[in-house]
Design a protein around this motif. Structure first.
Motif, mmCIF file in Angstrom:
data_model
loop_
_atom_site.group_PDB
_atom_site.id
_atom_site.type_symbol
_atom_site.label_atom_id
_atom_site.label_comp_id
_atom_site.label_asym_id
_atom_site.label_seq_id
_atom_site.Cartn_x
_atom_site.Cartn_y
_atom_site.Cartn_z
ATOM 1 N N GLN A 124 1.594 5.585 -3.512
ATOM 2 C CA GLN A 124 1.986 6.984 -3.678
ATOM 3 C C GLN A 124 2.744 7.213 -4.982
ATOM 4 O O GLN A 124 2.788 8.337 -5.492
ATOM 5 C CB GLN A 124 2.850 7.434 -2.502
ATOM 6 N N GLU B 158 -5.237 7.041 -0.335
ATOM 7 C CA GLU B 158 -4.230 7.730 -1.146
ATOM 8 C C GLU B 158 -4.837 8.927 -1.874
ATOM 9 O O GLU B 158 -4.211 9.987 -1.985
ATOM 10 C CB GLU B 158 -3.611 6.754 -2.147
ATOM 11 N N SER C 237 0.812 -1.224 0.000
ATOM 12 C CA SER C 237 0.000 0.000 0.000
ATOM 13 C C SER C 237 0.845 1.274 0.000
ATOM 14 O O SER C 237 0.430 2.302 -0.543
ATOM 15 C CB SER C 237 -0.954 0.000 1.194
ATOM 16 N N GLY C 238 2.031 1.213 0.581
ATOM 17 C CA GLY C 238 2.891 2.391 0.581
ATOM 18 C C GLY C 238 3.319 2.801 -0.814
ATOM 19 O O GLY C 238 3.563 3.984 -1.081
#
Length: 230
Positions: free
Chosen positions: A122, A155, A118-119
């Motif tokens: 970005q 996000e 999930s990071g």
């Protein structure tokens, strides 16, 4: 004459895609895992995205399903090698054939990867985020689809708080996001993301071209329908 020429181009394009799909399935699908290791995931993703469309015909559907079957078998290390950008194209492609078990299983696998990574969301552009949500929304009953979409909604909210807000998102991408988030409208983060998108559409106002105004209106209609369920 112009209309006839356009029809011929459409037929030629469909024939080309169907031939490409058959060739792709015959020559390349069996090498999928090997080619992923060789860094060729983007080539597979763009080809799958092309042949999985309606013009690809039955050959395109079969090629898409075979790639999906391969995708669903990838272990965690190998699916990370594919990369989220390429996975977004695969998710969008598989979503066009939501009745196929292979496509469902592969999209769930992609959603699981998005949750694990999930990071890295970005790093994705607006097209990739919208494509992922569009693909996941075809299977709203799946927990992985919900969790991955919630991560993407987070996000979108993060980007909405920037000075540029959501200016990078074309109206069509915003509409795709609203449609996807609305499948999980009971989730607070989905609702907040939809509100942020509504604010972005209204902020742009009369600066939109006619085409973009149509897409923006579509987004607002989707938003209004979603609000009725809250």
């Amino acid at each position: 004459m112009l209309k006839h020429g356009k029809q011929l181009r459409m037929v030629d394009h469909a024939m080309f895609l169907q031939k490409a799909a058959a060739d792709f399935q015959l020559r390349f699908v069996a090498c999928f895992e090997e080619d992923i290791c060789a860094g060729k995931s983007w080539e597979y993703a763009t080809t799958c995205n092309a042949v999985s469309r309606q013009a690809g015909g039955q050959a395109g559907i079969e090629a898409c399903e075979r790639i999906a079957a391969c995708m669903s078998r990838l272990d965690s290390a190998l699916i990370k090698e594919v990369g989220l950008r390429a996975l977004s194209f695969f998710a969008s492609s598989f979503g066009r054939h939501s009745r196929a078990a292979e496509c469902r299983n592969a999209t769930i696998r992609i959603a699981e990867c998005c949750c694990d990574e999930s990071g890295a969301l970005q790093e994705l552009n607006s097209q990739s985020l919208a494509s992922l949500v569009n693909g996941f929304s075809k299977w709203p009953e799946e927990a992985a689809s919900r969790q991955a979409t919630i991560a993407i909604a987070g996000e979108v909210l993060r980007r909405a708080d920037r000075r540029a807000r959501l200016s990078e998102f074309a109206p069509r991408r915003l509409a795709n996001l609203v449609n996807g988030f609305s499948k999980w409208s009971k989730e607070a983060v989905s609702r907040k993301a939809i509100v942020a998108i509504a604010g972005e559409v209204l902020r742009r106002g009369d600066r939109l071209s006619h085409f973009n105004q149509q897409a923006a209106i579509g987004s607002l209609i989707l938003i209004s329908r979603t609000w009725r369920t809250w």
